[in-house]
Design a protein around this motif. Sequence first.
Motif, short mmCIF file in Angstrom:
data_model
loop_
_atom_site.label_atom_id
_atom_site.label_comp_id
_atom_site.label_asym_id
_atom_site.label_seq_id
_atom_site.Cartn_x
_atom_site.Cartn_y
_atom_site.Cartn_z
N VAL A 380 -32.05 36.77 79.15
CA VAL A 380 -30.75 37.42 79.37
C VAL A 380 -29.96 37.48 78.06
O VAL A 380 -29.77 36.45 77.40
N ILE A 381 -29.51 38.69 77.70
CA ILE A 381 -28.70 38.84 76.49
C ILE A 381 -27.29 39.36 76.79
O ILE A 381 -26.44 39.38 75.90
N GLU A 382 -27.03 39.75 78.03
CA GLU A 382 -25.69 40.20 78.39
C GLU A 382 -25.42 39.90 79.86
O GLU A 382 -26.28 40.09 80.71
N LEU A 383 -24.20 39.42 80.12
CA LEU A 383 -23.75 39.18 81.49
C LEU A 383 -22.52 40.02 81.78
O LEU A 383 -21.69 40.24 80.89
N MET A 384 -22.39 40.47 83.00
CA MET A 384 -21.26 41.31 83.40
C MET A 384 -20.66 40.79 84.69
O MET A 384 -21.34 40.16 85.50
N GLY A 385 -19.37 41.08 84.89
CA GLY A 385 -18.70 40.69 86.11
C GLY A 385 -18.20 39.26 86.07
O GLY A 385 -18.49 38.49 85.14
N GLN A 386 -17.42 38.89 87.09
CA GLN A 386 -16.80 37.57 87.14
C GLN A 386 -17.24 36.80 88.38
O GLN A 386 -16.45 36.11 89.00
N GLY A 387 -18.49 36.93 88.75
CA GLY A 387 -18.97 36.35 89.99
C GLY A 387 -19.28 34.87 89.91
O GLY A 387 -20.41 34.45 90.21
N VAL A 388 -18.30 34.07 89.52
CA VAL A 388 -18.50 32.62 89.46
C VAL A 388 -17.41 31.95 90.30
O VAL A 388 -16.22 32.17 90.08
N ASN A 389 -17.81 31.15 91.27
CA ASN A 389 -16.89 30.40 92.10
C ASN A 389 -16.88 28.95 91.59
O ASN A 389 -17.82 28.20 91.84
N TYR A 390 -15.81 28.57 90.88
CA TYR A 390 -15.77 27.24 90.28
C TYR A 390 -15.47 26.14 91.29
O TYR A 390 -15.57 24.96 90.97
N VAL A 391 -15.13 26.51 92.52
CA VAL A 391 -14.92 25.52 93.57
C VAL A 391 -16.26 25.07 94.15
O VAL A 391 -16.53 23.87 94.29
N THR A 392 -17.11 26.03 94.44
CA THR A 392 -18.42 25.71 95.03
C THR A 392 -19.54 25.67 94.00
O THR A 392 -20.60 25.10 94.26
N GLY A 393 -19.33 26.31 92.85
CA GLY A 393 -20.39 26.40 91.84
C GLY A 393 -21.29 27.61 92.02
O GLY A 393 -22.20 27.84 91.21
N LYS A 423 -24.37 23.80 89.59
CA LYS A 423 -24.92 22.44 89.60
C LYS A 423 -26.43 22.48 89.37
O LYS A 423 -26.97 21.69 88.58
N ASP A 424 -27.10 23.39 90.05
CA ASP A 424 -28.55 23.51 89.90
C ASP A 424 -28.90 24.03 88.51
O ASP A 424 -29.91 23.61 87.91
N MET A 425 -28.10 24.96 87.99
CA MET A 425 -28.36 25.54 86.68
C MET A 425 -28.22 24.50 85.57
O MET A 425 -29.09 24.36 84.71
N LEU A 426 -27.11 23.74 85.60
CA LEU A 426 -26.91 22.71 84.58
C LEU A 426 -27.96 21.61 84.71
O LEU A 426 -28.50 21.13 83.71
N GLY A 427 -28.26 21.23 85.95
CA GLY A 427 -29.27 20.19 86.16
C GLY A 427 -30.68 20.67 85.91
O GLY A 427 -31.59 19.86 85.73
N VAL A 449 -33.31 27.76 81.73
CA VAL A 449 -33.06 27.20 83.06
C VAL A 449 -34.30 27.43 83.91
O VAL A 449 -34.85 28.55 83.95
N GLY A 450 -34.73 26.40 84.59
CA GLY A 450 -36.02 26.41 85.28
C GLY A 450 -36.22 27.48 86.33
O GLY A 450 -37.30 28.06 86.43
N LYS A 451 -35.17 27.77 87.13
CA LYS A 451 -35.38 28.73 88.21
C LYS A 451 -34.04 29.33 88.65
O LYS A 451 -33.08 28.61 88.85
N MET A 452 -34.02 30.66 88.79
CA MET A 452 -32.86 31.36 89.35
C MET A 452 -33.35 32.53 90.18
O MET A 452 -34.49 32.98 90.04
N LYS A 453 -32.48 33.03 91.03
CA LYS A 453 -32.80 34.21 91.84
C LYS A 453 -32.43 35.46 91.08
O LYS A 453 -31.35 35.55 90.50
N ILE A 454 -33.33 36.43 91.07
CA ILE A 454 -33.10 37.71 90.41
C ILE A 454 -33.08 38.79 91.49
O ILE A 454 -34.07 38.96 92.22
#
Length: 457
Positions: A380-393, A423-427, A449-454
């Motif tokens: 990944v070289i670019e991210l877009m949008g603000q889809g981060v929920n800092y309450v739930t992660g 949490k899963d990403m940092l861990g 990062v070991g695993k993410m959903k695409i």
Amino acid sequence: MKTTDQPGRGFTYSRAQFEQLVDAALAHARKLGATDAGAEASEGCGLSVSVRKGELENVERNRDKSLGVTVYVGKRRGNASTSDFSAAAIEQTVQAAYDIARFTAEDPFAGLPEAGDIAGADEQPDLDLFHPWDITSEKAAQIALECEAAAFKTDKRITNSEGAGVSAQQSHFFSAHSRGFRGGYASSRHSVSVAPIAGKGDDMQRDAWYTSMRDSRELADPKAVGRYAAERALSRLKSRKITTRECPVLFESPVAAGLIGAYVQGTSGGALYRRSSFLVDSLGKKVFPDHVDLVEDPHVRRGKGSSAFDEEGVRTKARKVVDAGVVQGYFLSSYSARKLGMKTTGNAGGSHNLTLTSKRTQRGDDLDEMLRKLGRGLFVIELMGQGVNYVTGDYSRGASGFWVENGKIAYPVHEITIAGNLKDMLGGIQAIGSDTYNYGAKTVGSVLVGKMKIAGS
């Protein structure tokens, strides 16, 4: 720290004049009957020039000044500010802050820092943050034009541009409060940037690059910035979608700095005492893998996040925020520390010069080696949008980059979404590259990062 004793170098006011303004404000607060008070005088000025397709587009000169006053009446707090430095305006501003404090509800945690936390005069080293750039608008335009022209010359497939820009900014301030703090310094920040567009018709891609330093002499060569931005845009031509899947993800170093930002957000006092963070009660617990450390060093010379004291005048110090994956400390102001029953960490106003490292990183772990470690997955070289929920992660961002097969870039991809939980990403960080990049006050290499959903087509 370095002070500005005389007007000049683009400033209208001297350090001595700022001290007089601040002292006048504090004296008037005492006269009105304030229990405690603080004030800060500041001034900033600069030049910004932008060009597009070989033509001058915009020239801006900015100059601003401000005096901010905070007044405490017992456990009540009031704040007011003005850009008028006359004696009458200062008295009116202090009066406004005092009146606000009198009619504000009591807050048992309000107040200035404790005397023992305050940075004394002998704890304010010169961190070499002030390097004014004596540049004319004509010279700035020439540099911007050179940067953009270098992008166009890289390849005939560079067909358009969103422009190039040069910025030269400087500021200084003086702050004091009734608990004994007195301090201030001058600083500068300069940059050159460009955003070329490659291709035409349905196959057009843009990218951008920039260089930013406190000292203009340390900026990257504008032509090199232009060429690199062009190469990035060209590499994204013929992007395609990929099917939905789960796979490892390698974040390019500038993008990986956002992971540090997410961690800081989650361990900052305001989010913690409101219990609106995915990292509530994480102190002493493992958040990263064993091999990962996070260090904060506020005293890096010329550092973009350097300061001998925070916005409250609390001394700053180097510390390990994360040691072997375990959270050692939060990012707290005096107020948030009191709310949490802890001590301030000198982070009123934010974090200072964070560096994320891995004990597994070898000198040869450059980007090519990190791609090899990725094996088969998404770079990944670019991210877009603000889809981060800092309450739930919960994390979901639009992304662009490259599909990697057998440790080599296979083809560019776009119009996909990557999702997971912070949490899963940092861990799940498996490796951090030696290709370190300083993004603002954060330094990190590429992060695997070991695993993410695409989510794709």
